[in-house]
Write a protein that holds these residues in place. Structure first.
Motif, PDB file in Angstrom:
ATOM      1  N   ASN A   1      29.720  40.174  32.918  1.00 29.48           N
ATOM      2  CA  ASN A   1      30.038  39.652  34.239  1.00 29.48           C
ATOM      3  C   ASN A   1      31.318  40.292  34.783  1.00 29.48           C
ATOM      4  OD1 ASN A   1      29.195  37.652  36.275  1.00 29.48           O
ATOM      5  ND2 ASN A   1      31.167  36.698  35.850  1.00 29.48           N
ATOM      6  N   ALA A   2      32.344  40.352  33.949  1.00 31.64           N
ATOM      7  CA  ALA A   2      33.619  40.929  34.381  1.00 31.64           C
ATOM      8  C   ALA A   2      33.496  42.431  34.618  1.00 31.64           C
ATOM      9  CB  ALA A   2      34.693  40.648  33.338  1.00 31.64           C
ATOM     10  N   GLY A   3      32.840  43.132  33.676  1.00 30.62           N
ATOM     11  CA  GLY A   3      32.698  44.578  33.819  1.00 30.62           C
ATOM     12  C   GLY A   3      31.879  44.959  35.036  1.00 30.62           C
ATOM     13  N   GLY A   4      30.768  44.219  35.259  1.00 27.19           N
ATOM     14  CA  GLY A   4      29.936  44.495  36.429  1.00 27.19           C
ATOM     15  C   GLY A   4      30.685  44.272  37.726  1.00 27.19           C
ATOM     16  N   GLY A   5      31.562  43.267  37.733  1.00 30.66           N
ATOM     17  CA  GLY A   5      32.378  43.022  38.919  1.00 30.66           C
ATOM     18  C   GLY A   5      33.418  44.103  39.112  1.00 30.66           C
TER      19      GLY A   5
ATOM     20  N   VAL B   1      22.672  37.807  36.406  1.00 35.56           N
ATOM     21  CA  VAL B   1      22.359  39.008  37.188  1.00 35.56           C
ATOM     22  C   VAL B   1      22.878  38.881  38.615  1.00 35.56           C
ATOM     23  CG1 VAL B   1      20.476  40.321  38.238  1.00 35.56           C
ATOM     24  CG2 VAL B   1      20.377  39.718  35.810  1.00 35.56           C
ATOM     25  N   PHE B   2      22.594  37.754  39.251  1.00 36.53           N
ATOM     26  CA  PHE B   2      22.976  37.612  40.658  1.00 36.53           C
ATOM     27  C   PHE B   2      24.447  37.238  40.818  1.00 36.53           C
ATOM     28  CE2 PHE B   2      18.368  37.168  40.555  1.00 36.53           C
ATOM     29  CZ  PHE B   2      18.042  38.174  41.459  1.00 36.53           C
ATOM     30  N   SER B   3      25.027  36.670  39.768  1.00 36.00           N
ATOM     31  CA  SER B   3      26.471  36.460  39.773  1.00 36.00           C
ATOM     32  C   SER B   3      27.200  37.796  39.726  1.00 36.00           C
ATOM     33  CB  SER B   3      26.881  35.594  38.576  1.00 36.00           C
ATOM     34  OG  SER B   3      28.284  35.473  38.488  1.00 36.00           O
ATOM     35  N   VAL B   4      26.721  38.706  38.877  1.00 37.61           N
ATOM     36  CA  VAL B   4      27.316  40.040  38.784  1.00 37.61           C
ATOM     37  C   VAL B   4      27.221  40.755  40.128  1.00 37.61           C
ATOM     38  CG1 VAL B   4      27.020  42.340  37.786  1.00 37.61           C
ATOM     39  CG2 VAL B   4      27.002  40.334  36.296  1.00 37.61           C
ATOM     40  N   LEU B   5      26.068  40.659  40.784  1.00 33.21           N
ATOM     41  CA  LEU B   5      25.892  41.322  42.080  1.00 33.21           C
ATOM     42  C   LEU B   5      26.914  40.821  43.091  1.00 33.21           C
ATOM     43  CD1 LEU B   5      24.370  43.116  44.090  1.00 33.21           C
ATOM     44  CD2 LEU B   5      22.801  41.194  44.481  1.00 33.21           C
ATOM     45  N   SER B   6      27.053  39.509  43.200  1.00 30.90           N
ATOM     46  CA  SER B   6      27.984  38.939  44.160  1.00 30.90           C
ATOM     47  C   SER B   6      29.432  39.302  43.822  1.00 30.90           C
ATOM     48  CB  SER B   6      27.825  37.413  44.203  1.00 30.90           C
ATOM     49  OG  SER B   6      28.748  36.833  45.087  1.00 30.90           O
ATOM     50  N   GLU B   7      29.780  39.213  42.536  1.00 32.88           N
ATOM     51  CA  GLU B   7      31.144  39.546  42.132  1.00 32.88           C
ATOM     52  C   GLU B   7      31.434  41.027  42.341  1.00 32.88           C
ATOM     53  OE1 GLU B   7      34.015  39.636  38.226  1.00 32.88           O
ATOM     54  OE2 GLU B   7      31.993  38.833  38.023  1.00 32.88           O
ATOM     55  N   HIS B   8      30.433  41.862  42.099  1.00 35.28           N
ATOM     56  CA  HIS B   8      30.570  43.303  42.308  1.00 35.28           C
ATOM     57  C   HIS B   8      30.919  43.610  43.769  1.00 35.28           C
ATOM     58  CE1 HIS B   8      29.474  47.597  41.731  1.00 35.28           C
ATOM     59  NE2 HIS B   8      29.089  47.496  42.990  1.00 35.28           N
TER      60      HIS B   8
ATOM     61  N   SER C   1      35.643  32.285  40.258  1.00 37.26           N
ATOM     62  CA  SER C   1      34.512  31.359  40.356  1.00 37.26           C
ATOM     63  C   SER C   1      33.305  31.887  39.604  1.00 37.26           C
ATOM     64  CB  SER C   1      34.154  31.098  41.820  1.00 37.26           C
ATOM     65  OG  SER C   1      33.893  32.296  42.511  1.00 37.26           O
ATOM     66  N   SER C   2      33.102  33.208  39.637  1.00 39.23           N
ATOM     67  CA  SER C   2      31.965  33.790  38.937  1.00 39.23           C
ATOM     68  C   SER C   2      32.100  33.615  37.427  1.00 39.23           C
ATOM     69  CB  SER C   2      31.847  35.275  39.292  1.00 39.23           C
ATOM     70  OG  SER C   2      30.759  35.875  38.642  1.00 39.23           O
ATOM     71  N   MET C   3      33.286  33.864  36.885  1.00 44.87           N
ATOM     72  CA  MET C   3      33.497  33.715  35.444  1.00 44.87           C
ATOM     73  C   MET C   3      33.358  32.252  35.023  1.00 44.87           C
ATOM     74  SD  MET C   3      34.064  36.727  34.064  1.00 44.87           S
ATOM     75  CE  MET C   3      35.182  36.755  32.664  1.00 44.87           C
TER      76      MET C   3
END
Length: 463
Positions: free
Chosen positions: A169-173, A40-47, A148-150
């Motif tokens: 993760n990729a789509g949210g980013g 969840v928080f990885s997606v937020l940061s990558e987004h 880095s997120s992936m």
């Protein structure tokens, strides 16, 4: 790229010393909960990273005649972050194992303050073009966040769950691209094209929030370490470079079109900043949302097959865009361009799905089986993914430079689209020749000796 062990390297409250997601008991007891929280928080940061990376696709819409920047100069401004972001994907890929996933997410999120604050400082008429280029280059740090997120999320999930987790993760980013464009539309529609700093005022606190939440809620995995030997091996493998080329065609197109769409509408059809901003977000949004669908289709039908016909469809959509450009039909042009975005999203999912399947097939062709084959596939595909992601992003640079040259010499984007059409035709041919034609050769050889034939010529149609 990473290997999992149980020997702790580093300590501290936010370091998890043992992690075994393949153990179903461990996964059900606590692994899944921890992995989901980190996702969840990885997606937020990558987004937020993607939004900052694509920031100048919005800023150029605010740059009227008083800024003294011509269309070619604007296309170059949106190309510069693509180049920097692509290059940074390589070191960002290895930073997770070196510093810890949580630690690097905090640092990489905090780094987004630099380009955002710098853009707020320079966005006014009278600023030199060199200053704009330098600040646009800074936004490339947002492009590195994807790698880095992936890499980080890949370590948290078991093999059976990786596809869906990495897709989310990729789509949210990726959705960060249309979101920043929507913010730009809101500002232009309410405050006018003379207030670009309002966009930056929205993102400065969001960057801080993403970094703080990552610090409070994410974890480092001590067992994760860089497998440096896998990188040279992946570099020597022809499939790494073939897939890099195909990913240029899919993700390179997605990010390149995302950055250039508004400028193309302004220069091709004389749209105002508000009119362009009201349309630019649609394609990137649809392309982001459909990326997991491409992965799912590849799971069912085979990544090579989906990728092959996706390139054929991209070529057809490009023909529509070329026809619309020649006929000066804005509605048909928009329909064709949005179709291109959707197809790039599908292709992103199917090409990324192919990578682990290819190296798994190579393991089987080498005579490996079971966990030994799976370990070989994970090791090589992990190293290759970082390199493929970096090279693929360079396609966005090519897209924007092609548009720059096209408008500079012909006053229209048509020559650029013709070059893209040729590229998609070449991608189609390469996909068929390497991953589908060879699979039929293997099948035809089975009567002579199925096992030996499959080892000599791996069947890639199902990857």
């Amino acid at each position: 790229m990473t290997a999992m062990t149980t020997a702790p390297r580093k300590g501290g409250r936010r370091w998890i010393q043992q992690w075994d997601p393949e153990d179903e008991t461990f996964w059900r007891a606590k692994g899944e909960r921890i992995a989901r929280r980190n996702l969840v928080f990885s997606v937020l940061s990558e987004h937020i990273g993607f939004s900052v990376w694509s920031l100048w696709s919005v800023m150029v819409l605010f740059m009227g005649p008083e800024y003294g920047v011509d269309p070619a100069g604007k296309f170059f401004l949106v190309a510069v972050p693509t180049l920097v972001g692509a290059v940074l994907r390589v070191p960002y890929t290895f930073a997770v194992a070196r510093f810890g996933g949580r630690n690097w997410t905090v640092l990489s999120a905090a780094l987004l303050l630099l380009p955002t604050a710098a853009a707020a400082y320079v966005m006014e008429p009278g600023t030199s073009y060199a200053a704009f280029v330098a600040v646009a280059a800074l936004t490339g740090v947002g492009g590195g966040n994807f790698a880095s997120s992936m890499t980080n999320i890949n370590s948290f999930y078991p093999l059976r769950k990786k596809g869906w987790a990495l897709g989310l993760n990729a789509g949210g980013g990726n959705i960060g691209v249309p979101v920043v464009q929507l913010v730009g539309l809101l500002v232009i529609g309410t405050a006018g094209a003379a207030r670009p700093r309002l966009v930056l005022a929205v993102y400065l606190p969001l960057v801080v929030i993403a970094a703080v939440l990552a610090a409070l809620r994410m974890d480092n995995l001590a067992p994760v370490k860089n497998d440096t030997g896998a990188v040279p091996e992946a570099l020597r493998d022809a499939h790494t470079w073939i897939m890099s080329f195909l990913y240029i065609g899919t993700f390179g197109s997605f990010i390149g079109y995302s950055f250039a769409f508004g400028l193309v509408l302004q220069n091709q059809f004389a749209r105002t900043p508000l009119q362009a901003a009201s349309l630019t977000f649609i394609g990137p949004l649809l392309g982001s949302l459909i990326r997991p669908v491409g992965g799912r289709l590849a799971d069912r039908l085979g990544g090579a097959r989906v990728t092959l016909w996706n390139f054929a469809a991209m070529a057809a959509a490009t023909l529509v865009v070329i026809h619309a450009s020649l006929e000066k039909s804005p509605a048909l042009f928009l329909a064709g361009f949005i179709a291109l975005f959707v197809l790039t999203g599908l292709g992103n999912g199917s090409t990324y799905k192919m990578i682990p399947g290819i190296f798994q097939a190579k393991a089987l062709a080498r005579g490996l089986s079971g966990e030994e084959a799976a370990a070989y596939g994970r090791r090589l595909s992990g190293a290759a993914m970082g390199l493929i992601g970096a090279v693929g992003a360079l396609g966005g640079l090519g897209i924007n430079l092609a548009f720059r040259q096209s408008f500079q010499t012909a006053g229209t984007g048509t020559p650029a689209f013709v070059s893209f059409l040729l590229c998609y035709g070449l991608c189609f041919s390469v996909t068929w020749a390497v991953y589908l034609r060879r699979s039929r050769t293997a099948e035809g050889a089975r009567p002579v000796g199925a096992q030996q034939a499959e080892r000599a010529v791996p069947a890639y149609a199902e990857v």
